[in-house]
Design a protein around this motif. Structure first.
Motif, PDB file in Angstrom:
ATOM      1  N   SER A 215       0.832  -1.196   0.000  1.00  0.00           N
ATOM      2  CA  SER A 215       0.000   0.000   0.000  1.00  0.00           C
ATOM      3  C   SER A 215       0.868   1.248   0.000  1.00  0.00           C
ATOM      4  O   SER A 215       1.842   1.338   0.753  1.00  0.00           O
ATOM      5  CB  SER A 215      -0.917   0.029   1.223  1.00  0.00           C
ATOM      6  OG  SER A 215      -1.671   1.237   1.230  1.00  0.00           O
TER       7      SER A 215
ATOM      8  N   ARG B 186      -6.707   5.640  -6.362  1.00  0.00           N
ATOM      9  CA  ARG B 186      -6.141   5.401  -7.696  1.00  0.00           C
ATOM     10  C   ARG B 186      -4.706   5.906  -7.708  1.00  0.00           C
ATOM     11  O   ARG B 186      -4.411   7.009  -7.242  1.00  0.00           O
ATOM     12  CB  ARG B 186      -6.966   6.119  -8.764  1.00  0.00           C
ATOM     13  CG  ARG B 186      -6.471   5.888 -10.209  1.00  0.00           C
ATOM     14  CD  ARG B 186      -7.427   6.484 -11.237  1.00  0.00           C
ATOM     15  NE  ARG B 186      -7.529   7.937 -11.088  1.00  0.00           N
ATOM     16  CZ  ARG B 186      -8.622   8.571 -10.693  1.00  0.00           C
ATOM     17  NH1 ARG B 186      -9.710   7.888 -10.384  1.00  0.00           N
ATOM     18  NH2 ARG B 186      -8.643   9.888 -10.599  1.00  0.00           N
TER      19      ARG B 186
ATOM     20  N   HIS C  82     -11.106   2.003   5.666  1.00  0.00           N
ATOM     21  CA  HIS C  82     -11.339   1.373   4.370  1.00  0.00           C
ATOM     22  C   HIS C  82     -11.214   2.469   3.315  1.00  0.00           C
ATOM     23  O   HIS C  82     -11.976   3.443   3.329  1.00  0.00           O
ATOM     24  CB  HIS C  82     -12.728   0.740   4.322  1.00  0.00           C
ATOM     25  CG  HIS C  82     -12.913  -0.352   5.323  1.00  0.00           C
ATOM     26  ND1 HIS C  82     -14.095  -1.042   5.479  1.00  0.00           N
ATOM     27  CD2 HIS C  82     -12.049  -0.894   6.232  1.00  0.00           C
ATOM     28  CE1 HIS C  82     -13.957  -1.943   6.441  1.00  0.00           C
ATOM     29  NE2 HIS C  82     -12.734  -1.869   6.909  1.00  0.00           N
ATOM     30  N   VAL C  83     -10.264   2.311   2.427  1.00  0.00           N
ATOM     31  CA  VAL C  83      -9.949   3.373   1.487  1.00  0.00           C
ATOM     32  C   VAL C  83      -9.959   2.846   0.059  1.00  0.00           C
ATOM     33  O   VAL C  83      -9.554   1.722  -0.212  1.00  0.00           O
ATOM     34  CB  VAL C  83      -8.578   4.013   1.829  1.00  0.00           C
ATOM     35  CG1 VAL C  83      -7.455   2.983   1.737  1.00  0.00           C
ATOM     36  CG2 VAL C  83      -8.280   5.203   0.947  1.00  0.00           C
ATOM     37  N   SER C  84     -10.497   3.666  -0.835  1.00  0.00           N
ATOM     38  CA  SER C  84     -10.461   3.394  -2.265  1.00  0.00           C
ATOM     39  C   SER C  84      -9.616   4.491  -2.908  1.00  0.00           C
ATOM     40  O   SER C  84      -9.828   5.678  -2.639  1.00  0.00           O
ATOM     41  CB  SER C  84     -11.874   3.392  -2.856  1.00  0.00           C
ATOM     42  OG  SER C  84     -11.836   3.223  -4.264  1.00  0.00           O
TER      43      SER C  84
ATOM     44  N   THR D   8      -6.736   1.151  -9.758  1.00  0.00           N
ATOM     45  CA  THR D   8      -7.672   1.569  -8.715  1.00  0.00           C
ATOM     46  C   THR D   8      -7.806   0.422  -7.725  1.00  0.00           C
ATOM     47  O   THR D   8      -8.108  -0.704  -8.116  1.00  0.00           O
ATOM     48  CB  THR D   8      -9.045   1.931  -9.301  1.00  0.00           C
ATOM     49  OG1 THR D   8      -8.899   3.018 -10.218  1.00  0.00           O
ATOM     50  CG2 THR D   8     -10.018   2.331  -8.205  1.00  0.00           C
ATOM     51  N   LEU D   9      -7.574   0.732  -6.437  1.00  0.00           N
ATOM     52  CA  LEU D   9      -7.519  -0.312  -5.422  1.00  0.00           C
ATOM     53  C   LEU D   9      -8.437   0.015  -4.249  1.00  0.00           C
ATOM     54  O   LEU D   9      -8.687   1.186  -3.946  1.00  0.00           O
ATOM     55  CB  LEU D   9      -6.082  -0.475  -4.908  1.00  0.00           C
ATOM     56  CG  LEU D   9      -5.019  -0.865  -5.934  1.00  0.00           C
ATOM     57  CD1 LEU D   9      -3.637  -0.794  -5.301  1.00  0.00           C
ATOM     58  CD2 LEU D   9      -5.285  -2.269  -6.466  1.00  0.00           C
ATOM     59  N   ASP D  10      -8.921  -1.021  -3.582  1.00  0.00           N
ATOM     60  CA  ASP D  10      -9.638  -0.913  -2.317  1.00  0.00           C
ATOM     61  C   ASP D  10      -8.806  -1.641  -1.268  1.00  0.00           C
ATOM     62  O   ASP D  10      -8.459  -2.813  -1.451  1.00  0.00           O
ATOM     63  CB  ASP D  10     -11.024  -1.551  -2.408  1.00  0.00           C
ATOM     64  CG  ASP D  10     -11.938  -0.806  -3.361  1.00  0.00           C
ATOM     65  OD1 ASP D  10     -12.002   0.431  -3.259  1.00  0.00           O
ATOM     66  OD2 ASP D  10     -12.579  -1.457  -4.198  1.00  0.00           O
ATOM     67  N   GLN D  11      -8.493  -0.951  -0.167  1.00  0.00           N
ATOM     68  CA  GLN D  11      -7.659  -1.545   0.861  1.00  0.00           C
ATOM     69  C   GLN D  11      -8.178  -1.196   2.256  1.00  0.00           C
ATOM     70  O   GLN D  11      -8.887  -0.204   2.441  1.00  0.00           O
ATOM     71  CB  GLN D  11      -6.201  -1.075   0.729  1.00  0.00           C
ATOM     72  CG  GLN D  11      -5.497  -1.615  -0.511  1.00  0.00           C
ATOM     73  CD  GLN D  11      -4.024  -1.229  -0.563  1.00  0.00           C
ATOM     74  OE1 GLN D  11      -3.590  -0.282   0.090  1.00  0.00           O
ATOM     75  NE2 GLN D  11      -3.261  -1.969  -1.353  1.00  0.00           N
ATOM     76  N   ARG D  12      -7.784  -2.026   3.224  1.00  0.00           N
ATOM     77  CA  ARG D  12      -8.076  -1.783   4.637  1.00  0.00           C
ATOM     78  C   ARG D  12      -6.759  -1.425   5.316  1.00  0.00           C
ATOM     79  O   ARG D  12      -5.826  -2.234   5.329  1.00  0.00           O
ATOM     80  CB  ARG D  12      -8.687  -3.026   5.280  1.00  0.00           C
ATOM     81  CG  ARG D  12      -9.981  -3.486   4.620  1.00  0.00           C
ATOM     82  CD  ARG D  12     -10.334  -4.908   5.015  1.00  0.00           C
ATOM     83  NE  ARG D  12     -10.643  -5.019   6.432  1.00  0.00           N
ATOM     84  CZ  ARG D  12     -11.873  -5.012   6.927  1.00  0.00           C
ATOM     85  NH1 ARG D  12     -12.908  -4.879   6.101  1.00  0.00           N
ATOM     86  NH2 ARG D  12     -12.090  -5.118   8.206  1.00  0.00           N
TER      87      ARG D  12
ATOM     88  N   GLU E 214     -13.443   5.483   4.797  1.00  0.00           N
ATOM     89  CA  GLU E 214     -14.438   5.264   5.848  1.00  0.00           C
ATOM     90  C   GLU E 214     -13.791   4.583   7.043  1.00  0.00           C
ATOM     91  O   GLU E 214     -13.005   3.640   6.884  1.00  0.00           O
ATOM     92  CB  GLU E 214     -15.596   4.412   5.332  1.00  0.00           C
ATOM     93  CG  GLU E 214     -16.681   4.165   6.365  1.00  0.00           C
ATOM     94  CD  GLU E 214     -17.891   3.420   5.800  1.00  0.00           C
ATOM     95  OE1 GLU E 214     -18.697   2.904   6.614  1.00  0.00           O
ATOM     96  OE2 GLU E 214     -18.030   3.373   4.569  1.00  0.00           O
TER      97      GLU E 214
END
Length: 301
Positions: free
Chosen positions: A36, A136, A132-134, A141-145, A72
């Motif tokens: 990340s 680019r 929790h973040v989205s 484009t990624l979604d990660q915790r 979030e």
């Protein structure tokens, strides 16, 4: 509801990492998720203390910009939905910089004091928070915790204050009446603390005790007219009004200009064994009158 100011302020900006001096290179305060580019930390600006607004501070630890599309909070202290309200297209975090993203906390699901474990120091949930973040970066484009560091205890403090406020609100509505009564010599004034008990439910009436009222960064208690202590409020009881004579707590040039929390009156209360500070906010008109009074009273010295 308690007279607590709840207006939201949607501010965001590039800042150095928390605790850094402006102009220095940001460094991450939490270990990143593998691969990340971002780390997360939680903070709260003083002017948002009464608004349930915290800052999700995301640091870009790489040499390429990152565009954040959503962020979030995930915490056992608060239900889902404590999220940053993203603008279309998100917001860009330049390389090695930090951006603060405001998020309003949802109302916590509070436990009654009796439900707390006997071997726990408090009834606050203790699991670590995540963001929790989205985002680019480049074409991906990624979604990660992300693990969210909370070095100043922002979540625990807000949880405790909000749960105390909810418990007190079951007993009485507490607020500051509009209008400031200024003495003839303009050196002191009177604010009126109003207490209106709720209707008593079946069984033993709920009660709270206002153990004492503390001063603020702007307002102090005159020694000759002390504020009330040990006030017991019982659901179903009679409404009461307490006249609090105030004087300026400080008269330096920046007292009013830089004020953030000087019009939040702290009440030290005990609600069914749950003790803490209940912060009662002045309404907009009263807040302006208090600022005018402090300015005039300091000028009269």
């Amino acid at each position: 509801m308690l007279a607590v100011l709840l207006a939201a302020t949607a501010l965001q900006g590039c800042t150095p990492a928390p605790g850094q001096q402006p102009g220095t290179t940001a460094t991450a305060s939490a270990s990143p998720t593998p691969d990340s580019p971002l780390t997360a930390e939680l903070n709260q600006f003083r002017d948002n203390y009464s608004k349930q607004i915290i800052e999700i501070q995301l640091s870009n630890t790489t040499s390429a910009p990152v565009t954040v599309l959503a962020a979030e909070l995930a915490s056992p202290m608060f239900p889902p939905g404590s999220a940053w309200q993203a603008a279309p297209g998100g917001t860009e975090i330049p390389p090695n910089q930090t951006k603060s993203l405001p998020a309003r906390l949802r109302d916590p699901s509070c436990h009654a004091p009796a439900e707390a474990s006997a071997d726990r120091a408090s009834d606050e949930p203790t699991a670590a928070a995540e963001v929790h973040v989205s985002f680019r970066q480049g074409s991906a484009t990624l979604d990660q915790r992300l693990p969210a560091a909370d070095p100043f205890g922002v979540l625990a403090r807000n949880y405790a204050e909000l749960c105390l406020a909810k418990a007190a609100a079951r007993v009485a509505v507490i607020g500051l009446a509009p209008g400031l009564e200024i003495a003839a010599d303009a050196r002191t004034a009177v604010v009126r603390l109003t207490v209106t008990p709720r209707e008593a439910a079946a069984g033993t009436p709920e009660r709270l005790s206002i153990e004492r009222i503390e001063g603020t960064t702007l307002l102090a208690e005159p020694p000759e007219t002390p504020w009330p202590r040990g006030v017991v409020v019982v659901a179903g009881g009679a409404a009461a009004e307490y006249r609090l004579r105030i004087r300026p707590a400080r008269c330096d040039a920046h007292a009013v200009a830089e004020d953030k929390v000087g019009t939040l009156l702290p009440l030290l209360v005990d609600v069914g064994g749950k003790k803490g500070t209940l912060k009662i906010a002045a309404g907009a008109a009263l807040k302006g009158q208090i600022y005018g009074f402090v300015t005039a009273a300091c000028g009269a010295h």
